[in-house]
Scaffold this motif. Structure first.
Motif, PDB file in Angstrom:
ATOM      1  N   GLN A 145       0.622  -1.033   0.324  1.00 44.95           N
ATOM      2  CA  GLN A 145       0.039   0.009  -0.011  1.00 44.95           C
ATOM      3  C   GLN A 145       1.034   1.153  -0.022  1.00 44.95           C
ATOM      4  O   GLN A 145       0.535   2.219  -0.705  1.00 44.95           O
ATOM      5  CB  GLN A 145      -1.073   0.043   1.140  1.00 44.95           C
ATOM      6  N   TYR A 146       2.111   1.059   0.847  1.00 46.32           N
ATOM      7  CA  TYR A 146       3.033   2.117   0.662  1.00 46.32           C
ATOM      8  C   TYR A 146       4.357   1.676   0.080  1.00 46.32           C
ATOM      9  O   TYR A 146       5.003   0.780   0.620  1.00 46.32           O
ATOM     10  CB  TYR A 146       3.390   2.666   2.234  1.00 46.32           C
ATOM     11  N   GLN A 147       4.468   2.124  -1.092  1.00 48.78           N
ATOM     12  CA  GLN A 147       5.755   1.780  -1.804  1.00 48.78           C
ATOM     13  C   GLN A 147       6.828   2.440  -1.270  1.00 48.78           C
ATOM     14  O   GLN A 147       8.126   1.792  -1.436  1.00 48.78           O
ATOM     15  CB  GLN A 147       5.668   2.285  -3.399  1.00 48.78           C
ATOM     16  N   VAL A 148       6.916   3.823  -0.748  1.00 48.51           N
ATOM     17  CA  VAL A 148       8.089   4.527  -0.215  1.00 48.51           C
ATOM     18  C   VAL A 148       7.797   4.726   1.315  1.00 48.51           C
ATOM     19  O   VAL A 148       6.592   5.021   1.979  1.00 48.51           O
ATOM     20  CB  VAL A 148       8.005   5.858  -0.913  1.00 48.51           C
ATOM     21  N   ILE A 149       8.870   4.217   2.308  1.00 50.98           N
ATOM     22  CA  ILE A 149       8.731   4.323   3.382  1.00 50.98           C
ATOM     23  C   ILE A 149       9.810   5.053   4.228  1.00 50.98           C
ATOM     24  O   ILE A 149      11.095   4.859   3.944  1.00 50.98           O
ATOM     25  CB  ILE A 149       9.047   2.621   4.198  1.00 50.98           C
ATOM     26  N   TYR A 150       9.411   5.790   5.224  1.00 49.04           N
ATOM     27  CA  TYR A 150      10.212   6.479   6.057  1.00 49.04           C
ATOM     28  C   TYR A 150      10.720   5.494   7.009  1.00 49.04           C
ATOM     29  O   TYR A 150      10.004   5.171   7.998  1.00 49.04           O
ATOM     30  CB  TYR A 150       9.694   7.421   6.779  1.00 49.04           C
ATOM     31  N   ALA A 151      12.202   4.890   6.712  1.00 51.84           N
ATOM     32  CA  ALA A 151      12.485   3.875   7.596  1.00 51.84           C
ATOM     33  C   ALA A 151      13.383   4.174   8.914  1.00 51.84           C
ATOM     34  O   ALA A 151      14.416   4.231   8.881  1.00 51.84           O
ATOM     35  CB  ALA A 151      13.180   2.930   6.523  1.00 51.84           C
ATOM     36  N   ASP A 152      12.594   4.532   9.989  1.00 52.65           N
ATOM     37  CA  ASP A 152      13.298   4.668  11.080  1.00 52.65           C
ATOM     38  C   ASP A 152      14.543   3.579  11.336  1.00 52.65           C
ATOM     39  O   ASP A 152      14.127   2.542  11.420  1.00 52.65           O
ATOM     40  CB  ASP A 152      12.653   4.795  12.229  1.00 52.65           C
ATOM     41  N   PRO A 153      15.697   3.924  11.824  1.00 49.60           N
ATOM     42  CA  PRO A 153      16.719   2.994  11.695  1.00 49.60           C
ATOM     43  C   PRO A 153      16.409   1.949  12.786  1.00 49.60           C
ATOM     44  O   PRO A 153      17.034   0.488  12.585  1.00 49.60           O
ATOM     45  CB  PRO A 153      17.998   3.605  11.927  1.00 49.60           C
ATOM     46  N   TYR A 154      15.784   2.173  13.893  1.00 51.13           N
ATOM     47  CA  TYR A 154      15.570   1.653  15.084  1.00 51.13           C
ATOM     48  C   TYR A 154      14.194   0.719  15.153  1.00 51.13           C
ATOM     49  O   TYR A 154      13.994  -0.377  15.554  1.00 51.13           O
ATOM     50  CB  TYR A 154      15.953   2.271  16.154  1.00 51.13           C
ATOM     51  N   GLN A 155      13.225   1.155  14.580  1.00 50.84           N
ATOM     52  CA  GLN A 155      12.115   0.681  14.590  1.00 50.84           C
ATOM     53  C   GLN A 155      11.215   0.363  13.296  1.00 50.84           C
ATOM     54  O   GLN A 155      10.214  -0.406  13.419  1.00 50.84           O
ATOM     55  CB  GLN A 155      11.086   1.620  15.534  1.00 50.84           C
ATOM     56  N   VAL A 156      12.145   0.661  12.299  1.00 50.87           N
ATOM     57  CA  VAL A 156      11.648  -0.051  11.082  1.00 50.87           C
ATOM     58  C   VAL A 156      12.686  -0.970  10.186  1.00 50.87           C
ATOM     59  O   VAL A 156      12.578  -2.080   9.972  1.00 50.87           O
ATOM     60  CB  VAL A 156      11.141   1.039   9.974  1.00 50.87           C
ATOM     61  N   LEU A 157      13.900  -0.256  10.221  1.00 51.98           N
ATOM     62  CA  LEU A 157      15.137  -0.762   9.371  1.00 51.98           C
ATOM     63  C   LEU A 157      15.575  -2.103  10.194  1.00 51.98           C
ATOM     64  O   LEU A 157      15.604  -3.084   9.377  1.00 51.98           O
ATOM     65  CB  LEU A 157      16.169   0.023   9.327  1.00 51.98           C
ATOM     66  N   ALA A 158      16.036  -2.101  11.480  1.00 54.43           N
ATOM     67  CA  ALA A 158      16.365  -3.121  12.109  1.00 54.43           C
ATOM     68  C   ALA A 158      15.543  -4.289  12.170  1.00 54.43           C
ATOM     69  O   ALA A 158      15.743  -5.322  11.902  1.00 54.43           O
ATOM     70  CB  ALA A 158      16.867  -2.858  13.451  1.00 54.43           C
ATOM     71  N   PRO A 159      14.281  -3.960  12.830  1.00 53.41           N
ATOM     72  CA  PRO A 159      13.353  -5.239  12.847  1.00 53.41           C
ATOM     73  C   PRO A 159      12.822  -5.698  11.391  1.00 53.41           C
ATOM     74  O   PRO A 159      12.451  -6.826  11.170  1.00 53.41           O
ATOM     75  CB  PRO A 159      12.150  -4.819  13.486  1.00 53.41           C
ATOM     76  N   TYR A 160      12.690  -4.927  10.258  1.00 52.68           N
ATOM     77  CA  TYR A 160      11.961  -5.503   9.197  1.00 52.68           C
ATOM     78  C   TYR A 160      12.971  -4.821   7.961  1.00 52.68           C
ATOM     79  O   TYR A 160      12.384  -4.888   6.780  1.00 52.68           O
ATOM     80  CB  TYR A 160      10.959  -4.539   9.126  1.00 52.68           C
ATOM     81  N   GLN A 161      14.246  -5.233   8.237  1.00 53.62           N
ATOM     82  CA  GLN A 161      15.141  -5.143   7.137  1.00 53.62           C
ATOM     83  C   GLN A 161      14.814  -5.998   5.943  1.00 53.62           C
ATOM     84  O   GLN A 161      14.970  -5.732   4.563  1.00 53.62           O
ATOM     85  CB  GLN A 161      16.717  -5.388   7.675  1.00 53.62           C
ATOM     86  N   LYS A 162      14.202  -7.560   6.082  1.00 51.54           N
ATOM     87  CA  LYS A 162      14.131  -8.246   4.880  1.00 51.54           C
ATOM     88  C   LYS A 162      12.794  -7.427   4.238  1.00 51.54           C
ATOM     89  O   LYS A 162      12.456  -8.073   2.972  1.00 51.54           O
ATOM     90  CB  LYS A 162      13.793  -9.486   5.563  1.00 51.54           C
ATOM     91  N   GLY A 163      12.099  -6.767   4.637  1.00 55.59           N
ATOM     92  CA  GLY A 163      10.921  -6.222   4.076  1.00 55.59           C
ATOM     93  C   GLY A 163      11.168  -4.993   3.374  1.00 55.59           C
ATOM     94  O   GLY A 163      10.435  -4.334   2.698  1.00 55.59           O
TER      95      GLY A 163
END
Length: 478
Positions: A99-117
């Motif tokens: 639904q969201y192609q572009v993501i503001y990827a907070d390093p600690y709450q998005v990038l680290a846990p969901y890197q494979k996404g």
């Protein structure tokens, strides 16, 4: 996509999400016109960009026309408070479609846990059918590229540095000018803010204002010490300067990240000493500090309530509007071991659920939104601002000139301070681990209890250590 639904659902629930998982029905890819202008090949596509409400996003949202005219792509921007964004992103990644192609990827709450996404951006960067990053990856400030864009793997890049808020010393220049000689005489040292001042001297300056300048200001210092992420940020600057850290190899864990940080080190003597000083400092700070996050303490400084505070450097634009010429900036004080300035920057990423043409269109937006030209436009924007994440922008003559008043780019008034703060030995990087959100909650919950007198600094640090060790011991399913 290889991100397990179980992993993402667990992560979403850990942040408090209660919405149902989105359905997994198929949707059509974006159109593509082969050949011709590579910037126009996805004309007619629509992108959804989910972001925290930050300065660069505000500036871009107010001026999307150049991108649409360049590409023919429409962009819809959704802005949310960070915890709500994390929930929404986690569920969207678990849905199997973007639904969201572009993501503001907070390093600690998005990038680290969901890197494979997230998409490894080396793929679109090397695609001959897509535009290159101007200046390449080397134009991004190195510490920021690692902290905001990488996770564990030193080669893969999952996000491009997008914003760079950093905590620095913000102070009433007019009051320091007025009282400098008197303070120096009373205190026995030059009170001019800067990286050579110590936290103990900061404490003495704050107390001096409390006792001697009540006709001009109510309190010497204020802090973002609400039971919130802001409290962890404010405290961490002191923690690191006293030689404490969350885990062994803290700089590496903060810069590149890890899935297994080992035992928590907040029970060390250095960490406890940092907590004792922080508790003492808050004891003379504005009592409302325990109700404030960064917005609250920023408003208090601008209203004339405080003589100084640590806060994110991007508040400079608001400071100049409210009190033009009266607020100045310096690196945070040093402790017994060194100095640290908390970095809160975030990258912009592409969901791995995107279809091939959607992914190409999203790459065009990443290239454009982080380009030197767009970062310069954002810096000048009345709607937002933000500060550049590219070295080349800081080298532009008009940007260098804006570091001094009068300035048409008020965030650049902080440039000298943040340049020091971004040095590898001074930048403050919290742990980039998949379970950080839960650990963070343990940190600010116990710190809040300490500040209200419910527990001692030693007990608070030991309690956090025990809780963090429990969280880390559960591990994270990759």
């Amino acid at each position: 996509m290889d991100l397990s639904r179980r992993e993402v659902i667990r992560g979403a629930l850990a942040t408090g999400a209660s919405v149902a998982l989105a359905g997994c029905g198929s949707h059509s890819d974006a159109p593509r016109i082969a050949g011709g202008d590579p910037w126009r090949q996805f004309k007619g596509a629509t992108l959804n960009f989910i972001s925290e409400n930050t300065a660069p996003t505000a500036a871009i949202a107010a001026n999307l026309r150049p991108f649409t005219e360049l590409t023919g792509i429409n962009v819809s921007i959704v802005t949310l408070e960070l915890s709500a964004l994390v929930q929404r992103v986690a569920l969207d990644l678990a849905s199997g479609q973007a639904q969201y192609q572009v993501i503001y990827a907070d390093p600690y709450q998005v990038l680290a846990p969901y890197q494979k996404g997230l998409v490894d951006l080396r793929g679109p960067q090397s695609d001959p059918n897509l535009p290159d990053l101007p200046g390449g990856l080397a134009d991004f400030i190195p510490t920021q590229l690692d902290a905001a864009g990488r996770f564990v793997d030193r080669q893969a890049v999952y996000a491009l540095p997008y914003d760079a808020p950093t905590m620095i010393w913000q102070y009433r220049r007019d009051l320091f000018d007025k009282y400098r000689d008197r303070m120096a005489n009373d205190l026995g040292f030059d009170p001019t803010p800067g990286g050579d001042r110590t936290w103990e001297e900061y404490f003495q300056i704050a107390r001096w204002f409390n006792e001697n300048a009540t006709s001009d200001v109510r309190y010497g210092t204020g802090h973002q010490a609400r039971q919130h992420d802001s409290l962890m940020n404010d405290f961490s600057n002191v923690l690191w300067s006293y030689g404490g850290d969350y885990f062994d190899n803290g700089k590496e864990v903060g810069r590149l990240g890890t899935t297994d940080p080992g035992p928590c080190r907040l029970g060390s003597e250095a960490a406890i000493a940092g907590a004792e000083f922080y508790n003492r400092l808050l004891g003379i700070a504005d009592p409302a500090s325990t109700t404030w996050d960064w917005d609250g303490v920023g408003a208090a400084l601008r209203s004339g309530r405080l003589a100084m505070c640590p806060n994110w450097h991007e508040f400079a634009a608001s400071n100049e509007k409210a009190m033009p010429g009266k607020i100045d900036y310096a690196p945070l004080p040093k402790g017994p071991v060194g100095t640290a300035n908390m970095y809160g920057g975030t990258g912009i990423a592409i969901s791995a659920n995107t279809l091939p043409h959607e992914r190409g269109a999203a790459w065009l937006f990443l290239v454009w939104s982080t380009s030197p030209e767009t970062q310069l436009t954002n810096l000048k924007s009345k709607a937002g601002g933000g500060t550049p994440t590219r070295t080349s922008v800081y080298a532009l003559p008009e940007v260098r000139a804006a570091e001094h008043r009068p300035s048409s780019m008020p965030n650049m008034l902080t440039a000298a301070a943040v340049r020091e703060a971004w040095q590898p030995d001074r930048i403050g990087l919290r742990p980039k681990i998949p379970m950080w959100n839960e650990c963070n909650t343990a940190v600010f919950t116990q710190l809040s209890r300490m500040l209200t007198g419910a527990t001692s600094p030693q007990e608070a640090m030991r309690s956090i250590t025990s809780r963090v060790d429990q969280i880390v011991a559960r591990g994270w399913v990759a």
